[in-house]
Motif scaffolding. Sequence first.
Motif, short mmCIF file in Angstrom:
data_model
loop_
_atom_site.label_atom_id
_atom_site.label_comp_id
_atom_site.label_asym_id
_atom_site.label_seq_id
_atom_site.Cartn_x
_atom_site.Cartn_y
_atom_site.Cartn_z
N HIS A 140 0.85 -1.19 0.00
CA HIS A 140 0.00 0.00 0.00
C HIS A 140 0.88 1.24 0.00
CE1 HIS A 140 -3.63 -2.38 0.89
NE2 HIS A 140 -2.87 -3.06 1.73
N GLY A 148 2.56 0.52 3.75
CA GLY A 148 1.85 -0.64 4.30
C GLY A 148 2.19 -1.91 3.55
N CYS A 150 0.91 -6.13 3.59
CA CYS A 150 0.09 -7.23 4.09
C CYS A 150 0.66 -8.54 3.54
CB CYS A 150 -1.37 -7.09 3.67
SG CYS A 150 -2.18 -5.62 4.32
N CYS A 152 -0.04 -12.51 3.37
CA CYS A 152 -1.07 -13.53 3.53
C CYS A 152 -0.50 -14.88 3.13
CB CYS A 152 -2.29 -13.18 2.67
SG CYS A 152 -3.60 -14.42 2.73
N THR A 159 -2.62 -14.05 8.21
CA THR A 159 -2.37 -12.80 7.51
C THR A 159 -1.79 -11.80 8.48
OG1 THR A 159 -4.19 -13.20 5.96
CG2 THR A 159 -3.41 -10.94 6.18
N HIS A 161 -0.29 -7.92 9.10
CA HIS A 161 -0.34 -6.55 8.59
C HIS A 161 0.80 -5.76 9.23
CE1 HIS A 161 -4.49 -6.91 6.83
NE2 HIS A 161 -4.51 -7.91 7.71
N ARG A 258 -4.12 -11.94 11.78
CA ARG A 258 -5.40 -12.64 11.72
C ARG A 258 -5.18 -14.10 11.32
NH1 ARG A 258 -10.09 -9.68 11.88
NH2 ARG A 258 -9.88 -7.41 11.67
N LEU A 262 -6.71 -12.80 3.36
CA LEU A 262 -7.07 -11.41 3.13
C LEU A 262 -8.52 -11.24 2.72
CD1 LEU A 262 -4.01 -9.82 1.28
CD2 LEU A 262 -5.12 -8.96 3.35
#
Length: 294
Positions: A140, A148, A150, A152, A159, A161, A258, A262
């Motif tokens: 990101h 950013g 992420c 996964c 996942t 972040h 998590r 995603l």
Amino acid sequence: MLRRQARERREYLQRRAQEERLRRQRDKKERLRQALDENRLLPTELRREALELQKELEFDAPGVGEAFGNHDDEYRWAGLEPPKVMVTTSRDPSVRLRIFAKELCLLIPGARRMNRGHAELGALVAACRGAGVTDLVLLHETRGRPDGLCLCHLPHGPTAHFTLSGAVLRQEVGGLGGAPLAAPHLLLLRLDSALGRRVGTILKHLFPVPRPDTRRVVTFANEDDVILVRNHVYRRRGRKVELEEVGPRFQLRPYLIRLGTLDQGDAADVEWRWHPYTATAHKRHLLAAPPPAP
């Protein structure tokens, strides 16, 4: 394909639930063992099942059954085959983010970059699953600055972040030759707490097993819960070793993990979340183990 994915997901969730029950049972046995060893009163919640737990303790050895859990199950077959990593960006990326995505593919051996286009997140994850991709990296940006990342793990998660900062491209490092593509040795420095080991496990499985004679090193060094990522090549000059940085260079700070992919979004269980707005947030060190008491 969809039925197989649904079946694998159900089996994965069943294993997690079973391992959680076994973990709770081990905790009860450990608390009972400590109470008996220290000649203390039994905890109130264990008095009804204390006799059954004591019978099981006679056949249990300390530490048995604690080596593996659902965290290890996600990467059970990692290392048998080289990982397949796919790197993509948010929609309509800037030129700098595209260059950073290309250089991230140079950092991770075998990684491939995919143009995002107008693809939705669910279609993106489904396409990666169908192609046998093991890890999906999504970048990101804000106003042309990468901020950013992420990560996964497929097909079932987790996942992670990260906040990304201080991105320095290879041409900005200066004085570089060709990019080394060999699988690197990994240095995970000061990632020795439970959360640090978890984050280190997620990061290290992006890379294949290196050859013993490779001269490339990728470092993940924790400094005040910020992971400094550096890429170096070393050369031997007689008895001296020369270290040369080849880039790219950036910093990562985890804020959410998590137990899903995603495309599941908020439906996935939260394993860990960073809580900055607490009275002791500035005193805690999450990724490094606390120093031993004097």
